[in-house]
Design a protein around this motif. Sequence first.
Motif, PDB file in Angstrom:
ATOM      1  N   THR A 145      -2.413  -2.028  -5.035  1.00 45.75           N
ATOM      2  CA  THR A 145      -1.184  -2.406  -4.342  1.00 45.75           C
ATOM      3  C   THR A 145      -0.529  -3.532  -5.113  1.00 45.75           C
ATOM      4  O   THR A 145      -1.160  -4.562  -5.392  1.00 45.75           O
ATOM      5  CB  THR A 145      -1.487  -2.859  -2.898  1.00 45.75           C
ATOM      6  OG1 THR A 145      -2.209  -1.834  -2.215  1.00 45.75           O
ATOM      7  CG2 THR A 145      -0.188  -3.139  -2.149  1.00 45.75           C
ATOM      8  N   ARG A 180      -3.348  -6.029  -6.307  1.00 42.31           N
ATOM      9  CA  ARG A 180      -4.511  -6.105  -5.425  1.00 42.31           C
ATOM     10  C   ARG A 180      -5.315  -4.816  -5.565  1.00 42.31           C
ATOM     11  O   ARG A 180      -4.815  -3.717  -5.346  1.00 42.31           O
ATOM     12  CB  ARG A 180      -4.075  -6.293  -3.976  1.00 42.31           C
ATOM     13  CG  ARG A 180      -5.284  -6.487  -3.033  1.00 42.31           C
ATOM     14  CD  ARG A 180      -4.888  -6.876  -1.632  1.00 42.31           C
ATOM     15  NE  ARG A 180      -4.251  -5.781  -0.915  1.00 42.31           N
ATOM     16  CZ  ARG A 180      -2.988  -5.752  -0.531  1.00 42.31           C
ATOM     17  NH1 ARG A 180      -2.183  -6.785  -0.841  1.00 42.31           N
ATOM     18  NH2 ARG A 180      -2.482  -4.734   0.124  1.00 42.31           N
ATOM     19  N   PHE A 216      -3.366   5.395  -6.361  1.00 45.05           N
ATOM     20  CA  PHE A 216      -4.698   5.871  -5.971  1.00 45.05           C
ATOM     21  C   PHE A 216      -5.409   6.355  -7.223  1.00 45.05           C
ATOM     22  O   PHE A 216      -4.805   7.002  -8.097  1.00 45.05           O
ATOM     23  CB  PHE A 216      -4.607   7.041  -4.982  1.00 45.05           C
ATOM     24  CG  PHE A 216      -4.055   6.671  -3.632  1.00 45.05           C
ATOM     25  CD1 PHE A 216      -4.877   6.100  -2.670  1.00 45.05           C
ATOM     26  CD2 PHE A 216      -2.727   6.911  -3.322  1.00 45.05           C
ATOM     27  CE1 PHE A 216      -4.375   5.760  -1.426  1.00 45.05           C
ATOM     28  CE2 PHE A 216      -2.221   6.584  -2.074  1.00 45.05           C
ATOM     29  CZ  PHE A 216      -3.041   6.004  -1.126  1.00 45.05           C
ATOM     30  N   GLU A 269      -8.590  -2.515  -4.513  1.00 43.39           N
ATOM     31  CA  GLU A 269      -9.602  -2.227  -3.502  1.00 43.39           C
ATOM     32  C   GLU A 269     -10.411  -1.025  -3.968  1.00 43.39           C
ATOM     33  O   GLU A 269      -9.843  -0.028  -4.439  1.00 43.39           O
ATOM     34  CB  GLU A 269      -8.967  -1.927  -2.147  1.00 43.39           C
ATOM     35  CG  GLU A 269      -8.321  -3.115  -1.485  1.00 43.39           C
ATOM     36  CD  GLU A 269      -7.819  -2.784  -0.083  1.00 43.39           C
ATOM     37  OE1 GLU A 269      -8.559  -3.038   0.886  1.00 43.39           O
ATOM     38  OE2 GLU A 269      -6.697  -2.269   0.022  1.00 43.39           O
ATOM     39  N   ARG A 275       3.017   5.813  -6.712  1.00 43.30           N
ATOM     40  CA  ARG A 275       4.189   5.822  -5.845  1.00 43.30           C
ATOM     41  C   ARG A 275       5.441   5.511  -6.663  1.00 43.30           C
ATOM     42  O   ARG A 275       5.519   4.485  -7.337  1.00 43.30           O
ATOM     43  CB  ARG A 275       4.027   4.802  -4.719  1.00 43.30           C
ATOM     44  CG  ARG A 275       5.064   4.967  -3.602  1.00 43.30           C
ATOM     45  CD  ARG A 275       4.734   4.087  -2.413  1.00 43.30           C
ATOM     46  NE  ARG A 275       3.399   4.374  -1.900  1.00 43.30           N
ATOM     47  CZ  ARG A 275       3.100   5.406  -1.123  1.00 43.30           C
ATOM     48  NH1 ARG A 275       4.050   6.264  -0.780  1.00 43.30           N
ATOM     49  NH2 ARG A 275       1.874   5.582  -0.702  1.00 43.30           N
ATOM     50  N   SER A 323      -7.860   1.869  -5.086  1.00 47.71           N
ATOM     51  CA  SER A 323      -6.435   1.855  -4.766  1.00 47.71           C
ATOM     52  C   SER A 323      -5.846   0.544  -5.260  1.00 47.71           C
ATOM     53  O   SER A 323      -6.513  -0.497  -5.230  1.00 47.71           O
ATOM     54  CB  SER A 323      -6.204   2.008  -3.264  1.00 47.71           C
ATOM     55  OG  SER A 323      -6.683   0.876  -2.561  1.00 47.71           O
ATOM     56  N   VAL A 380      -0.006   1.935  -0.237  1.00 51.92           N
ATOM     57  CA  VAL A 380      -0.694   1.755  -1.521  1.00 51.92           C
ATOM     58  C   VAL A 380       0.190   2.298  -2.635  1.00 51.92           C
ATOM     59  O   VAL A 380       0.871   3.316  -2.485  1.00 51.92           O
ATOM     60  CB  VAL A 380      -2.049   2.490  -1.483  1.00 51.92           C
ATOM     61  CG1 VAL A 380      -2.680   2.525  -2.862  1.00 51.92           C
ATOM     62  CG2 VAL A 380      -2.978   1.815  -0.486  1.00 51.92           C
ATOM     63  N   ASP A 381       0.179   1.613  -3.784  1.00 53.60           N
ATOM     64  CA  ASP A 381       1.034   2.017  -4.912  1.00 53.60           C
ATOM     65  C   ASP A 381       0.345   2.999  -5.848  1.00 53.60           C
ATOM     66  O   ASP A 381       1.009   3.859  -6.435  1.00 53.60           O
ATOM     67  CB  ASP A 381       1.473   0.782  -5.697  1.00 53.60           C
ATOM     68  CG  ASP A 381       2.498  -0.031  -4.931  1.00 53.60           C
ATOM     69  OD1 ASP A 381       3.621   0.457  -4.756  1.00 53.60           O
ATOM     70  OD2 ASP A 381       2.160  -1.138  -4.476  1.00 53.60           O
ATOM     71  N   ASP A 441      -0.524  10.098   3.157  1.00 53.29           N
ATOM     72  CA  ASP A 441       0.800   9.521   2.952  1.00 53.29           C
ATOM     73  C   ASP A 441       1.854  10.204   3.825  1.00 53.29           C
ATOM     74  O   ASP A 441       3.048   9.885   3.713  1.00 53.29           O
ATOM     75  CB  ASP A 441       1.189   9.642   1.471  1.00 53.29           C
ATOM     76  CG  ASP A 441       2.218   8.611   1.060  1.00 53.29           C
ATOM     77  OD1 ASP A 441       2.003   7.415   1.345  1.00 53.29           O
ATOM     78  OD2 ASP A 441       3.241   8.991   0.477  1.00 53.29           O
ATOM     79  N   TRP A 479      -4.721  12.608  -0.513  1.00 59.03           N
ATOM     80  CA  TRP A 479      -3.725  11.591  -0.846  1.00 59.03           C
ATOM     81  C   TRP A 479      -2.393  11.906  -0.183  1.00 59.03           C
ATOM     82  O   TRP A 479      -1.755  11.033   0.401  1.00 59.03           O
ATOM     83  CB  TRP A 479      -3.535  11.517  -2.368  1.00 59.03           C
ATOM     84  CG  TRP A 479      -4.635  10.807  -3.097  1.00 59.03           C
ATOM     85  CD1 TRP A 479      -5.505   9.896  -2.585  1.00 59.03           C
ATOM     86  CD2 TRP A 479      -4.975  10.954  -4.477  1.00 59.03           C
ATOM     87  NE1 TRP A 479      -6.363   9.462  -3.562  1.00 59.03           N
ATOM     88  CE2 TRP A 479      -6.064  10.091  -4.732  1.00 59.03           C
ATOM     89  CE3 TRP A 479      -4.472  11.727  -5.520  1.00 59.03           C
ATOM     90  CZ2 TRP A 479      -6.647   9.983  -5.993  1.00 59.03           C
ATOM     91  CZ3 TRP A 479      -5.048  11.620  -6.769  1.00 59.03           C
ATOM     92  CH2 TRP A 479      -6.122  10.757  -7.005  1.00 59.03           C
TER      93      TRP A 479
END
Length: 495
Positions: A469, A476, A353, A478, A364, A467, A350-351, A389, A385
Amino acid sequence: RIRRQVSIERIRASIETWRLILTERIERAIPGPDGSIAAALITGERGAIPDEDSAAYRDSGLAHVLSISGLHLGLAGLGIFWVVRAFLALWPSLALRYPIKKWAAAAALVSASFYLLISGAGAPALRSFLMLCAMLLGVIADRPALSMRAVAMAALLILAVQPDGIVNPGFQMSFAAVIGLIALAEWAASRPGREQSVPAFAFGMPAKFRRYVVAMLLTSLIATLATTPFAIYHFDRAASYSLLGNLLAEPIVAFVIMPSAAIAVILMPFGLDNVPLQAMGWGVHQMTAVAHYVADLPGAATLVRAWPAAALLAIVLGGLWTALWRRNWRWLGLVPVAGAFAVISMSEPVDVFVARDGQSAAVRQKDGSLVILGARPDEYTSTQWLLRDGDKRSIAAAQAGAHCDWEGCVAQARNGRIVALTLRPGALAEDCSRAGIVISAVPVRRKCDRPELVLDRFDVLREGAASLTFTESGVRLETVAGRRGDRPWSPSRHQ
């Protein structure tokens, strides 16, 4: 009905009082941390165990010893089974005429039930007790004691009462270990030539001792392999030397700690429990030393990035296929396991949070690490988090790459996008003009059309934590509400 409820509550209160008395007596007889651990092994009270000892047991792969479950109930029940059967076998006339094996199984059932009561009847202990009952009832009914049917019956009984138990880590790990061990036992029993005589002395060890060592190695290996995927998926960590820790500690638990605990509980009403408790305390001290030794080895605890749920499901299906079948096609179960590791290696992290209160986020960076945004990020959320990761850094270290002031924070994601966390209304205009992603802890009432995605306070309150992405086609998103679905009990359904 009220009288029955009152009676049940009185019984529960009496059992709890008894457990507290037992705990205090054990801790008086065994001072210090050893006494706290000894009390946890008998009564299940783990609150007094020092944090450094708990961490050592966790990182060495011995945390299961502190949780009353299959190991403890197995030793408490099957130990009595062996003792009673051996004692009754001293009289040939009794052993040849009567079913002493069934009598021993009944005694073991009573012993395990007593231990379940004084241990607090926690969920792991209850699961293990049901599996042990299925095994002992199989002995009484002249059915195979160790069988997949017994495991299935125990699982169905638990799920009939607690259907949500199927997603519980303890449920998954305990049944995975039992299924793996039974599959190992069935494989060993089906090997050709197993009845052939073996040398009485080889490799510098007597045959019986050699068989014990090999059996302990195999059982520890299988139990570790069966439970490690669940430990990684749920807790994001793997105990690298779990096999070593269990090999060193299991003989102490089986031959010193648990027999001494059983003798101490039996002799406690007569005031003769001091000697066995001292022996138990010595064993606990040695076991704790093993835990610290293994936990201090380089790389003992390895943090692992969160696995996709599909990968764990593939491992479970492949493991069950391998364990349940007895023919050569059982090894086809390794195919989905290999596929699971392929999915893990190809899964994209995931990029971004976003916390459930919108006050903090994690982005990220180009080097793959997360940078935490927020003036005062929630400690628990931020820690999770980093753990998910596979990151060992502290929260303070993870904040170092962020550019923050009292109005908000800005960070650059790994694909070059600018992510802004807006904490004050005064920063909205600037963030909307320069950022690709805007996460606002305040309502966005004015136009903010330039960013690809805007999440404001009301979005987070309605949808929960989120999150993001980054994909070739866009972003995307979520959310907790999206994963949970539109259920009758979902807050979003009624808003």
